[in-house]
Design a protein around this motif. Structure first.
Motif, mmCIF file in Angstrom:
data_model
loop_
_atom_site.group_PDB
_atom_site.id
_atom_site.type_symbol
_atom_site.label_atom_id
_atom_site.label_comp_id
_atom_site.label_asym_id
_atom_site.label_seq_id
_atom_site.Cartn_x
_atom_site.Cartn_y
_atom_site.Cartn_z
ATOM 1 N N VAL A 162 53.166 95.961 122.332
ATOM 2 C CA VAL A 162 53.339 96.547 120.958
ATOM 3 C C VAL A 162 54.784 96.929 120.855
ATOM 4 O O VAL A 162 55.620 96.877 119.846
ATOM 5 N N ALA A 163 55.117 97.976 121.849
ATOM 6 C CA ALA A 163 56.531 98.492 121.769
ATOM 7 C C ALA A 163 57.538 97.488 121.738
ATOM 8 O O ALA A 163 58.344 97.474 120.867
ATOM 9 N N PHE A 164 57.372 96.484 122.544
ATOM 10 C CA PHE A 164 58.150 95.332 122.522
ATOM 11 C C PHE A 164 58.599 94.771 121.286
ATOM 12 O O PHE A 164 59.837 94.500 120.633
ATOM 13 N N GLU A 165 57.487 94.440 120.526
ATOM 14 C CA GLU A 165 57.539 93.933 119.231
ATOM 15 C C GLU A 165 58.274 94.854 118.159
ATOM 16 O O GLU A 165 58.939 94.470 117.234
ATOM 17 N N THR A 166 57.454 95.751 118.146
ATOM 18 C CA THR A 166 58.018 97.176 117.334
ATOM 19 C C THR A 166 59.626 97.211 117.253
ATOM 20 O O THR A 166 60.243 97.566 116.506
ATOM 21 N N LEU A 214 46.955 90.009 119.864
ATOM 22 C CA LEU A 214 47.586 88.729 119.760
ATOM 23 C C LEU A 214 47.209 87.618 119.033
ATOM 24 O O LEU A 214 47.795 86.779 118.759
ATOM 25 N N ALA A 215 45.690 87.795 118.434
ATOM 26 C CA ALA A 215 45.245 87.079 117.796
ATOM 27 C C ALA A 215 45.867 86.985 116.220
ATOM 28 O O ALA A 215 45.744 86.116 115.527
ATOM 29 N N ARG A 216 46.561 88.018 115.823
ATOM 30 C CA ARG A 216 47.251 88.202 114.527
ATOM 31 C C ARG A 216 46.217 88.006 113.246
ATOM 32 O O ARG A 216 46.474 87.376 112.555
ATOM 33 N N ARG A 217 45.161 88.564 113.576
ATOM 34 C CA ARG A 217 44.053 88.338 112.776
ATOM 35 C C ARG A 217 43.398 89.887 112.055
ATOM 36 O O ARG A 217 44.234 90.690 112.128
ATOM 37 N N HIS A 218 42.109 89.973 111.800
ATOM 38 C CA HIS A 218 41.444 91.081 111.522
ATOM 39 C C HIS A 218 42.293 91.688 110.347
ATOM 40 O O HIS A 218 42.690 92.901 110.459
ATOM 41 N N PRO A 219 42.518 91.073 109.170
ATOM 42 C CA PRO A 219 43.295 91.804 108.055
ATOM 43 C C PRO A 219 42.278 93.059 107.527
ATOM 44 O O PRO A 219 41.097 93.060 107.329
ATOM 45 N N PHE A 272 52.948 110.526 120.479
ATOM 46 C CA PHE A 272 51.858 109.776 121.113
ATOM 47 C C PHE A 272 51.410 108.945 119.890
ATOM 48 O O PHE A 272 50.673 109.667 118.984
ATOM 49 N N ALA A 273 51.698 107.557 119.868
ATOM 50 C CA ALA A 273 51.203 106.666 119.023
ATOM 51 C C ALA A 273 49.866 106.188 119.245
ATOM 52 O O ALA A 273 49.825 105.351 120.100
ATOM 53 N N TYR A 274 48.763 106.534 118.713
ATOM 54 C CA TYR A 274 47.484 106.279 119.142
ATOM 55 C C TYR A 274 47.121 105.253 117.951
ATOM 56 O O TYR A 274 47.086 105.398 116.843
ATOM 57 N N TYR A 275 46.306 104.128 118.478
ATOM 58 C CA TYR A 275 45.898 103.117 117.377
ATOM 59 C C TYR A 275 44.605 102.564 117.802
ATOM 60 O O TYR A 275 44.148 101.633 117.367
ATOM 61 N N GLY A 276 43.919 103.182 118.891
ATOM 62 C CA GLY A 276 42.666 102.529 119.158
ATOM 63 C C GLY A 276 41.598 102.228 118.159
ATOM 64 O O GLY A 276 40.781 101.566 118.309
ATOM 65 N N ASP A 277 41.807 103.417 117.229
ATOM 66 C CA ASP A 277 40.862 103.521 116.161
ATOM 67 C C ASP A 277 40.873 102.225 115.189
ATOM 68 O O ASP A 277 39.923 101.973 114.321
ATOM 69 N N LEU A 278 42.057 101.414 115.321
ATOM 70 C CA LEU A 278 42.404 100.321 114.407
ATOM 71 C C LEU A 278 41.823 99.116 114.916
ATOM 72 O O LEU A 278 41.533 98.317 114.177
ATOM 73 N N PHE A 279 41.194 99.008 116.016
ATOM 74 C CA PHE A 279 40.450 97.742 116.532
ATOM 75 C C PHE A 279 39.016 97.619 115.940
ATOM 76 O O PHE A 279 38.452 98.941 115.646
ATOM 77 N N PRO A 280 38.733 96.455 116.008
ATOM 78 C CA PRO A 280 37.357 96.191 115.382
ATOM 79 C C PRO A 280 36.108 97.162 116.078
ATOM 80 O O PRO A 280 36.067 97.279 117.260
ATOM 81 N N MET A 312 46.946 93.191 105.371
ATOM 82 C CA MET A 312 47.636 93.493 106.738
ATOM 83 C C MET A 312 46.957 93.416 108.092
ATOM 84 O O MET A 312 45.909 93.846 108.192
ATOM 85 N N SER A 313 47.561 92.292 108.976
ATOM 86 C CA SER A 313 46.857 92.100 110.143
ATOM 87 C C SER A 313 46.844 93.358 111.038
ATOM 88 O O SER A 313 47.436 94.281 110.807
ATOM 89 N N LEU A 314 45.679 93.191 111.893
ATOM 90 C CA LEU A 314 45.618 94.248 113.080
ATOM 91 C C LEU A 314 46.979 94.519 113.731
ATOM 92 O O LEU A 314 47.405 95.593 113.734
ATOM 93 N N ASP A 315 47.573 93.448 114.161
ATOM 94 C CA ASP A 315 49.006 93.581 114.968
ATOM 95 C C ASP A 315 50.037 94.335 114.103
ATOM 96 O O ASP A 315 50.726 95.280 114.499
#
Length: 278
Positions: A165-169, A124-129, A14-22, A134-137
């Motif tokens: 996320v999966a599509f892009e990865t 999708l903002a491709r920001r928050h480095p 399970f790939a969890y990434y909720g902790d990466l958000f602002p 390294m950006s959030l996405d």
């Protein structure tokens, strides 16, 4: 499936990434958003409302949707992120009057709805480095990529923002992917999501051997649910195959609601059984 449940037949990750958000995913990122970012959340809600207004289930739903739309796009000037965020929260609160979204026992709130859409916007903002730039996405895709097998076939099940996320990865993944399953995907949103995804034009990742996309009529997060209409085939001719399901309950968007459906779980189990043990 005793072997699968015990972990002997498949390596389930399970790939969890909720902790990466602002805010570490603890609250809606839009709370402290700039006006342009808060507007993106409104745009997501507005497109979802417009999609349902094309074919409302009844007159009551149409009235609720029109009221929410008026709150999202009021006449006159609106200034500042606070005003924009209030528009989103007010409209989300109105939408909770719809049967599939009606709040029961605190399971759903306007803030949760805006929070979920805010995460889509933030990705999708491709920001928050981070400190390394390294950006959030990119950080999110890197975490998902680490959970994919490089040498062994992988079956990927993705939900909501996770489908984006999966599509892009998977466009960067070189391993074998016999099956991709997407649940409650917002990828079909014509202006708020689809044109902001990468790479463009949208095409099934090269290594995907089959793609099943499940959507529920009462899932407010999905836009245009028939992804085969907006995603081109890969070189092997693979296209998404969209299937409608009908779940019971007040909030059908969670992944557990989708996976509880035999029509969803069945193909996943069959694909896992076909994958050689790691």
């Amino acid at each position: 499936m005793p072997g699968l449940l015990s972990g002997a037949s498949a390596d389930v990750r399970f790939a969890y990434y909720g902790d990466l958000f602002p805010g570490n995913g603890a609250r809606p990122a839009a709370v402290e958003a700039e006006p342009s970012e808060a507007e993106a959340v409104v745009e997501l809600l507005l497109e979802a409302v417009d999609e349902r207004l094309i074919r409302p289930q009844d007159d009551r739903e149409a009235r609720v949707l029109r009221r929410a739309r008026a709150q999202l796009a009021p006449e006159g000037d609106q200034q500042g992120a606070g005003d924009v965020l209030r528009r989103a929260l007010n409209a989300a609160n109105t939408l909770l009057a719809l049967p599939p979204l009606r709040r029961v026992g605190g399971l759903l709130s306007a803030g949760i709805m805006v929070h979920r859409l805010g995460q889509v916007r933030a990705y999708l903002a491709r920001r928050h480095p981070d400190g390394s730039g390294m950006s959030l996405d990119r950080r999110i895709r890197a975490r998902v990529a680490r959970e994919l097998h490089g040498e062994h076939p992988s079956v990927v099940v993705a939900h909501s923002l996770g489908t984006v996320v999966a599509f892009e990865t998977l466009h960067e993944h070189q391993g074998t992917l016999p099956l991709l399953v997407t649940l409650g995907s917002p990828m079909g949103m014509r202006t708020a999501v689809r044109p902001r995804m990468l790479p463009q034009p949208l095409r099934v990742p090269a290594k995907v051997g089959s793609w099943l996309n499940f959507w529920d009529r009462d899932d407010f997060i999905t836009g245009q649910p028939l992804l085969e209409r907006c995603v081109a085939a890969n070189a092997s001719g693979v296209l998404p195959v969209s299937r409608r399901i009908d779940s019971d309950g007040i909030w059908v968007h969670p992944a557990a609601k989708y996976l509880a459906q035999p029509g969803v779980a069945g193909p996943v189990i069959e694909a896992l059984e076909a994958v050689p043990p790691v």
